[in-house]
Design an enzyme around this catalytic site. Structure first.
Site, PDB file in Angstrom:
ATOM      1  N   LEU A 114       0.821  -1.210   0.000  1.00  0.00           N
ATOM      2  CA  LEU A 114       0.000   0.000   0.000  1.00  0.00           C
ATOM      3  C   LEU A 114       0.858   1.264   0.000  1.00  0.00           C
ATOM      4  CD1 LEU A 114      -2.798   1.375   0.262  1.00  0.00           C
ATOM      5  CD2 LEU A 114      -2.601   1.081   2.745  1.00  0.00           C
ATOM      6  N   GLU A 116       3.640   4.246  -0.284  1.00  0.00           N
ATOM      7  CA  GLU A 116       4.525   4.773  -1.310  1.00  0.00           C
ATOM      8  C   GLU A 116       5.412   5.866  -0.715  1.00  0.00           C
ATOM      9  OE1 GLU A 116       2.156   6.100  -4.577  1.00  0.00           O
ATOM     10  OE2 GLU A 116       1.247   4.120  -4.920  1.00  0.00           O
ATOM     11  N   PRO A 117       6.456   6.263  -1.416  1.00  0.00           N
ATOM     12  CA  PRO A 117       7.323   7.325  -0.882  1.00  0.00           C
ATOM     13  C   PRO A 117       6.553   8.587  -0.523  1.00  0.00           C
ATOM     14  CG  PRO A 117       8.381   6.288  -2.758  1.00  0.00           C
ATOM     15  CD  PRO A 117       6.999   5.713  -2.674  1.00  0.00           C
ATOM     16  N   GLN A 265       9.429   1.289  46.700  1.00  0.00           N
ATOM     17  CA  GLN A 265       8.110   1.656  46.193  1.00  0.00           C
ATOM     18  C   GLN A 265       8.175   2.230  44.779  1.00  0.00           C
ATOM     19  OE1 GLN A 265       5.568   5.121  47.682  1.00  0.00           O
ATOM     20  NE2 GLN A 265       4.621   3.381  48.737  1.00  0.00           N
ATOM     21  N   HIS A 324      15.781  -2.616  34.713  1.00  0.00           N
ATOM     22  CA  HIS A 324      16.982  -3.440  34.565  1.00  0.00           C
ATOM     23  C   HIS A 324      18.269  -2.626  34.622  1.00  0.00           C
ATOM     24  CE1 HIS A 324      14.385  -6.737  33.304  1.00  0.00           C
ATOM     25  NE2 HIS A 324      15.436  -7.528  33.274  1.00  0.00           N
ATOM     26  N   GLY A 325      18.202  -1.378  34.147  1.00  0.00           N
ATOM     27  CA  GLY A 325      19.417  -0.581  34.100  1.00  0.00           C
ATOM     28  C   GLY A 325      20.230  -0.864  32.853  1.00  0.00           C
ATOM     29  N   GLU A 349       0.399   0.101   9.488  1.00  0.00           N
ATOM     30  CA  GLU A 349      -1.047  -0.176   9.472  1.00  0.00           C
ATOM     31  C   GLU A 349      -1.852   0.959  10.112  1.00  0.00           C
ATOM     32  OE1 GLU A 349      -2.294  -4.215  10.341  1.00  0.00           O
ATOM     33  OE2 GLU A 349      -0.272  -4.934   9.859  1.00  0.00           O
ATOM     34  N   THR A 351      -0.689   5.018  11.671  1.00  0.00           N
ATOM     35  CA  THR A 351       0.033   5.568  12.818  1.00  0.00           C
ATOM     36  C   THR A 351      -0.913   5.844  13.984  1.00  0.00           C
ATOM     37  OG1 THR A 351      -0.312   7.846  12.105  1.00  0.00           O
ATOM     38  CG2 THR A 351       1.644   6.711  11.249  1.00  0.00           C
TER      39      THR A 351
END
Length: 365
Positions: A114, A116-117, A265, A324-325, A349, A351
Site C-alpha cells: 500500500l 509509497e514514498p 516503592q 533493569h538498568g 497499518e 500511525t
C-alpha cells in the site's frame, strides 16, 4: 481457560520450534524455513480454516503467544495473513485457489503493498498508476516500506485507476512477484525484518486479478486493516507481557542497598502501572476482535485497540529497561531486542495519529 490453554500451547511451539529457526534466518530477508515451520506445526493453517471463516480472536491469540517468545516468528505469521487476506476476501475463486493454499502451507510468500514514498498516512494520495492495456492494466510507479518485499511471491497492490479523485480512484490487484517489469530492493530498519521497495515498470496485470470492484480498492484495504489492527495490538501485548515478566523477575532477584528492588516503592509502583496498562490493552484488543467476529461495526474499536496497545507496549518495554538498568541496553539483551521491535507498531497499518483521527471522527458521527 480455553484462551490460557491456547496461549500455553502456542508459546511452547514457539520456544521449541519457531525461535531456533527464526534466529537462524538472515536478518532483513524472508525466512522461508520459518514459514514452513509455522505451517508444519499448524499455526499458519489456523489463519485459513477450511470453512473459509476468519476469526479475529484466534489471530490475536496466535500473535500474542508467538510475540511473547519470538517477534520475528510472529511477524512472519502475520505478514502471510496481511498479504493474502485481500485475495481471500475479495479475489475470484481462481485467485484464492491459486494462492491461499500455498500461503497457508508456507510455500508462497504474500505481501501487502500500500505505502509509497509520498503516500503513507494519506493512503488516498497513492500515485502508482494502473493504465488499461488490452485485457488488463499496466502498473507504473513505486512502493516503499513494503514488508516481505522484494522476495514475496504474490503482492496485494493498490494503484490508481482513476475512476475518481482520492480514494475513489484506487483499485486493488493481486500481482505475482515474478511479473516482468517488477523489481525491488531490501531496506534496513531499526528492527531487521524483511522490508523493501518495489518498482513497477509497466507491469502487466490481467483484469481478472482485480480484487473487489475497480475503483473500490480502498475498501479492500480498510476491510483488511479493520481485521489486522487489533492483532497488531495483540503483537504489542505479547511483547509487553514478555517485558513485564522480565522486569518482575529482575526486581525480585536483584538487590540494591541490601534489599531487593521490589521492596522499593518507586520500582513496585512502576511495575503495578505497567501491569495495569497491559491488562487494559489486552481487554481493548480482544473486545475489538470479538466485535469483528460478531460482524459488528469495528473500525472505532480496532483503532482504539491498536492505538492504546501499541502506545502502552512502548511505555512498558521502556519501563522494563529502566528497571533493569544498563544491562538491558547491551546488544542482544532481550529487552534491547524488544525495544527495537516495539517501535514500529505505532507507525505501520495506521500511525497512532491516524488512529486518533479515526476515533475522533466516530465521536462526531
Amino acid at each position: 481457560m480455553e484462551r490460557a490453554a491456547l496461549l500455553d500451547e502456542v508459546r511452547g511451539i514457539a520456544r521449541q520450534y519457531l525461535k531456533p529457526v527464526a534466529d537462524a534466518g538472515t536478518p532483513g530477508r524472508v525466512n522461508r524455513p520459518l514459514l514452513a515451520t509455522l505451517a508444519e506445526h499448524g499455526l499458519l493453517p489456523r489463519l485459513f480454516p477450511s470453512d473459509g471463516s476468519v476469526s479475529a480472536r484466534t489471530m490475536c491469540l496466535l500473535r500474542e503467544a508467538i510475540a511473547y517468545v519470538s517477534p520475528e516468528a510472529e511477524t512472519a505469521l502475520a505478514l502471510q495473513g496481511l498479504g493474502s487476506y485481500p485475495i481471500l476476501q475479495s479475489g475470484s475463486g481462481h485467485l484464492s485457489g491459486r494462492w491461499i493454499p500455498e500461503v497457508a502451507a508456507g510455500r508462497a510468500v504474500a505481501a501487502f503493498a500500500l505505502t509509497e514514498p509520498g503516500a503513507g498516512s494519506d493512503a488516498a494520495a497513492l500515485a502508482l498508476r494502473a493504465e488499461p492495456d488490452s485485457d488488463g492494466f499496466r502498473l507504473t510507479g513505486e512502493k516503499r516500506w513494503i514488508s516481505n518485499a522484494p522476495d514475496a511471491d504474490v503482492y496485494t497492490v493498490f494503484a490508481r485507476t482513476g475512476e475518481g479523485p482520492g480514494a475513489r480512484g484506487v483499485s486493488a490487484f493481486a500481482v505475482e512477484g515474478s511479473s516482468p517489469g517488477l523489481s525491488g530492493e531490501s531496506l534496513e530498519l531499526v528492527a531487521p525484518h524483511p522490508i523493501g521497495t518495489l518498482v513497477f515498470d509497466g507491469v502487466l496485470v490481467p483484469r481478472s486479478h482485480i480484487l473487489g470492484q475497480p475503483g473500490r480498492g480502498f475498501e479492500v484495504a480498510m476491510r483488511t486493516l479493520d481485521l489486522f489492527r487489533p492483532s497488531v495490538g495483540a503483537f504489542a501485548v505479547g511483547m509487553a507481557q514478555a517485558a513485564l515478566d522480565a522486569a518482575v523477575a529482575h526486581a525480585a532477584e536483584r538487590h540494591a542497598f541490601e534489599r531487593p528492588l521490589k521492596d522499593f516503592q518507586a520500582v513496585s509502583h512502576r511495575l503495578a502501572d505497567m501491569a495495569t496498562k497491559l491488562e487494559a490493552a489486552r481487554l481493548l484488543v480482544y473486545r475489538a476482535a470479538d466485535k469483528y467476529d460478531a460482524a459488528e461495526p469495528v473500525t472505532e474499536a480496532s483503532a482504539m485497540a491498536k492505538l492504546f496497545a501499541t502506545e502502552a507496549a512502548q511505555e512498558i518495554v521502556d519501563a522494563a529497561i529502566q528497571v533493569h538498568g544498563a544491562q538491558a541496553l547491551e546488544k542482544g539483551h532481550m529487552l534491547e531486542h524488544l525495544y527495537r521491535e516495539v517501535r514500529a507498531t505505532r507507525i505501520y497499518e495506521g500511525t497512532s495519529e491516524i488512529q486518533r483521527n479515526v476515533i475522533a471522527r466516530s465521536l462526531f458521527g
